[in-house]
Motif scaffolding. Structure first.
Motif, PDB file in Angstrom:
ATOM      1  N   GLU A  61      15.179  -8.396 -57.222  1.00  0.00           N
ATOM      2  CA  GLU A  61      16.000  -7.249 -56.829  1.00  0.00           C
ATOM      3  C   GLU A  61      15.116  -6.036 -56.549  1.00  0.00           C
ATOM      4  OE1 GLU A  61      19.093  -4.720 -59.331  1.00  0.00           O
ATOM      5  OE2 GLU A  61      19.735  -6.803 -59.078  1.00  0.00           O
ATOM      6  N   LYS A  62      14.124  -5.826 -57.391  1.00  0.00           N
ATOM      7  CA  LYS A  62      13.206  -4.705 -57.211  1.00  0.00           C
ATOM      8  C   LYS A  62      12.409  -4.878 -55.919  1.00  0.00           C
ATOM      9  CE  LYS A  62       9.409  -2.303 -59.504  1.00  0.00           C
ATOM     10  NZ  LYS A  62       8.505  -2.306 -60.665  1.00  0.00           N
ATOM     11  N   ALA A  63      11.937  -6.091 -55.655  1.00  0.00           N
ATOM     12  CA  ALA A  63      11.184  -6.357 -54.428  1.00  0.00           C
ATOM     13  C   ALA A  63      12.062  -6.128 -53.195  1.00  0.00           C
ATOM     14  CB  ALA A  63      10.646  -7.779 -54.440  1.00  0.00           C
ATOM     15  N   ALA A  64      13.325  -6.535 -53.260  1.00  0.00           N
ATOM     16  CA  ALA A  64      14.242  -6.339 -52.134  1.00  0.00           C
ATOM     17  C   ALA A  64      14.480  -4.845 -51.889  1.00  0.00           C
ATOM     18  CB  ALA A  64      15.561  -7.055 -52.392  1.00  0.00           C
ATOM     19  N   ARG A  65      14.651  -4.076 -52.969  1.00  0.00           N
ATOM     20  CA  ARG A  65      14.832  -2.620 -52.831  1.00  0.00           C
ATOM     21  C   ARG A  65      13.607  -1.970 -52.197  1.00  0.00           C
ATOM     22  NH1 ARG A  65      16.991  -2.526 -58.134  1.00  0.00           N
ATOM     23  NH2 ARG A  65      14.969  -1.827 -58.855  1.00  0.00           N
ATOM     24  N   GLU A  66      12.425  -2.366 -52.671  1.00  0.00           N
ATOM     25  CA  GLU A  66      11.195  -1.800 -52.121  1.00  0.00           C
ATOM     26  C   GLU A  66      11.047  -2.162 -50.646  1.00  0.00           C
ATOM     27  OE1 GLU A  66       8.076  -3.207 -54.626  1.00  0.00           O
ATOM     28  OE2 GLU A  66       8.544  -1.789 -56.234  1.00  0.00           O
ATOM     29  N   GLN A  67      11.377  -3.398 -50.302  1.00  0.00           N
ATOM     30  CA  GLN A  67      11.291  -3.819 -48.911  1.00  0.00           C
ATOM     31  C   GLN A  67      12.259  -3.014 -48.041  1.00  0.00           C
ATOM     32  OE1 GLN A  67      12.171  -7.948 -48.323  1.00  0.00           O
ATOM     33  NE2 GLN A  67      11.416  -7.956 -46.229  1.00  0.00           N
ATOM     34  N   GLU A  68      13.454  -2.786 -48.543  1.00  0.00           N
ATOM     35  CA  GLU A  68      14.438  -1.992 -47.798  1.00  0.00           C
ATOM     36  C   GLU A  68      13.944  -0.555 -47.623  1.00  0.00           C
ATOM     37  OE1 GLU A  68      17.809  -1.065 -45.661  1.00  0.00           O
ATOM     38  OE2 GLU A  68      17.022  -3.019 -46.253  1.00  0.00           O
ATOM     39  N   GLN A  69      13.347   0.009 -48.663  1.00  0.00           N
ATOM     40  CA  GLN A  69      12.817   1.368 -48.577  1.00  0.00           C
ATOM     41  C   GLN A  69      11.682   1.449 -47.553  1.00  0.00           C
ATOM     42  OE1 GLN A  69      11.717   2.220 -52.598  1.00  0.00           O
ATOM     43  NE2 GLN A  69      13.783   2.855 -53.206  1.00  0.00           N
ATOM     44  N   ARG A  70      10.807   0.425 -47.559  1.00  0.00           N
ATOM     45  CA  ARG A  70       9.727   0.400 -46.571  1.00  0.00           C
ATOM     46  C   ARG A  70      10.281   0.303 -45.150  1.00  0.00           C
ATOM     47  NH1 ARG A  70       7.127  -2.985 -50.395  1.00  0.00           N
ATOM     48  NH2 ARG A  70       7.821  -4.828 -49.263  1.00  0.00           N
ATOM     49  N   ARG A  71      11.321  -0.503 -44.968  1.00  0.00           N
ATOM     50  CA  ARG A  71      11.922  -0.659 -43.650  1.00  0.00           C
ATOM     51  C   ARG A  71      12.519   0.663 -43.166  1.00  0.00           C
ATOM     52  NH1 ARG A  71      16.492  -1.069 -41.319  1.00  0.00           N
ATOM     53  NH2 ARG A  71      17.704  -1.078 -43.220  1.00  0.00           N
ATOM     54  N   VAL A  72      13.204   1.371 -44.078  1.00  0.00           N
ATOM     55  CA  VAL A  72      13.810   2.654 -43.723  1.00  0.00           C
ATOM     56  C   VAL A  72      12.722   3.662 -43.351  1.00  0.00           C
ATOM     57  CG1 VAL A  72      15.074   4.629 -44.676  1.00  0.00           C
ATOM     58  CG2 VAL A  72      15.916   2.302 -45.045  1.00  0.00           C
ATOM     59  N   GLU A  76      12.118   5.535 -39.731  1.00  0.00           N
ATOM     60  CA  GLU A  76      11.993   6.982 -39.604  1.00  0.00           C
ATOM     61  C   GLU A  76      10.707   7.351 -38.866  1.00  0.00           C
ATOM     62  OE1 GLU A  76      12.175   8.389 -43.606  1.00  0.00           O
ATOM     63  OE2 GLU A  76      14.361   8.203 -43.723  1.00  0.00           O
ATOM     64  N   ARG A  77       9.605   6.687 -39.214  1.00  0.00           N
ATOM     65  CA  ARG A  77       8.336   6.956 -38.532  1.00  0.00           C
ATOM     66  C   ARG A  77       8.417   6.592 -37.052  1.00  0.00           C
ATOM     67  NH1 ARG A  77       5.809   4.768 -43.325  1.00  0.00           N
ATOM     68  NH2 ARG A  77       5.681   2.782 -42.240  1.00  0.00           N
ATOM     69  N   ARG A  78       9.066   5.477 -36.743  1.00  0.00           N
ATOM     70  CA  ARG A  78       9.223   5.075 -35.346  1.00  0.00           C
ATOM     71  C   ARG A  78      10.021   6.121 -34.567  1.00  0.00           C
ATOM     72  NH1 ARG A  78      10.668  -1.307 -35.817  1.00  0.00           N
ATOM     73  NH2 ARG A  78       8.533  -2.030 -36.084  1.00  0.00           N
ATOM     74  N   ALA A  79      11.120   6.598 -35.152  1.00  0.00           N
ATOM     75  CA  ALA A  79      11.938   7.607 -34.481  1.00  0.00           C
ATOM     76  C   ALA A  79      11.140   8.892 -34.277  1.00  0.00           C
ATOM     77  CB  ALA A  79      13.200   7.879 -35.288  1.00  0.00           C
ATOM     78  N   GLU A  80      10.387   9.268 -35.290  1.00  0.00           N
ATOM     79  CA  GLU A  80       9.565  10.475 -35.185  1.00  0.00           C
ATOM     80  C   GLU A  80       8.504  10.327 -34.101  1.00  0.00           C
ATOM     81  OE1 GLU A  80       6.364  12.766 -37.997  1.00  0.00           O
ATOM     82  OE2 GLU A  80       8.116  11.850 -38.966  1.00  0.00           O
ATOM     83  N   MET A  81       7.836   9.190 -34.061  1.00  0.00           N
ATOM     84  CA  MET A  81       6.818   8.946 -33.041  1.00  0.00           C
ATOM     85  C   MET A  81       7.445   8.926 -31.649  1.00  0.00           C
ATOM     86  SD  MET A  81       3.826   8.858 -34.302  1.00  0.00           S
ATOM     87  CE  MET A  81       2.883   8.082 -33.013  1.00  0.00           C
ATOM     88  N   LYS A  82       8.626   8.324 -31.515  1.00  0.00           N
ATOM     89  CA  LYS A  82       9.309   8.281 -30.219  1.00  0.00           C
ATOM     90  C   LYS A  82       9.650   9.688 -29.752  1.00  0.00           C
ATOM     91  CE  LYS A  82      13.179   6.003 -27.887  1.00  0.00           C
ATOM     92  NZ  LYS A  82      13.203   6.937 -26.838  1.00  0.00           N
ATOM     93  N   SER A  83      10.153  10.522 -30.670  1.00  0.00           N
ATOM     94  CA  SER A  83      10.489  11.895 -30.272  1.00  0.00           C
ATOM     95  C   SER A  83       9.229  12.670 -29.878  1.00  0.00           C
ATOM     96  CB  SER A  83      11.238  12.614 -31.388  1.00  0.00           C
ATOM     97  OG  SER A  83      10.403  12.820 -32.491  1.00  0.00           O
TER      98      SER A  83
END
Length: 107
Positions: A61-72, A76-83
């Motif tokens: 469960e902890k690994a899944a949460r961390e993976q989800e946080q990394r994905r988010v 965010e970084r992709r959107a920032e770079m695109k802008s």
């Protein structure tokens, strides 16, 4: 507790009341004690496995949460770079319009 063998044999020895045979009592107590020890051992094994499974579940469960946080964060970084790239493209006139034929339409 046990009477000496000179008094009587184990199979004919009695304890307190006449109907309690020492030989049968010893065998019965051994079987009951063995069953109790076996039951305790099995319960301990089952409890340890449950704790181990809970620990693994918590780690998953902890690994899944961390993976989800990394994905988010990555999104965010992709959107920032695109802008940022879009701003640079606008600055230098390289920005692609959504509809390339929009400038040819008559209003």
């Amino acid at each position: 507790i046990l009477p000496p063998s000179s008094l009587c044999e184990l199979s004919s020895a009695r304890w307190g009341v006449c109907w309690v045979n020492f030989e049968a009592l010893i065998i019965t107590m051994s079987v009951v004690g063995g069953i109790i020890l076996l039951t305790l051992f099995i319960c301990c094994c089952v409890c340890c496995r449950k704790k181990k499974n809970r620990k693994v579940d918590k780690e998953d469960e902890k690994a899944a949460r961390e993976q989800e946080q990394r994905r988010v964060r990555q999104e965010e970084r992709r959107a920032e770079m695109k802008s940022r790239h879009d701003e640079i493209r606008k600055k230098y006139g390289l920005f692609k319009e959504e509809n390339p034929y929009a400038k040819f339409e008559n209003n």
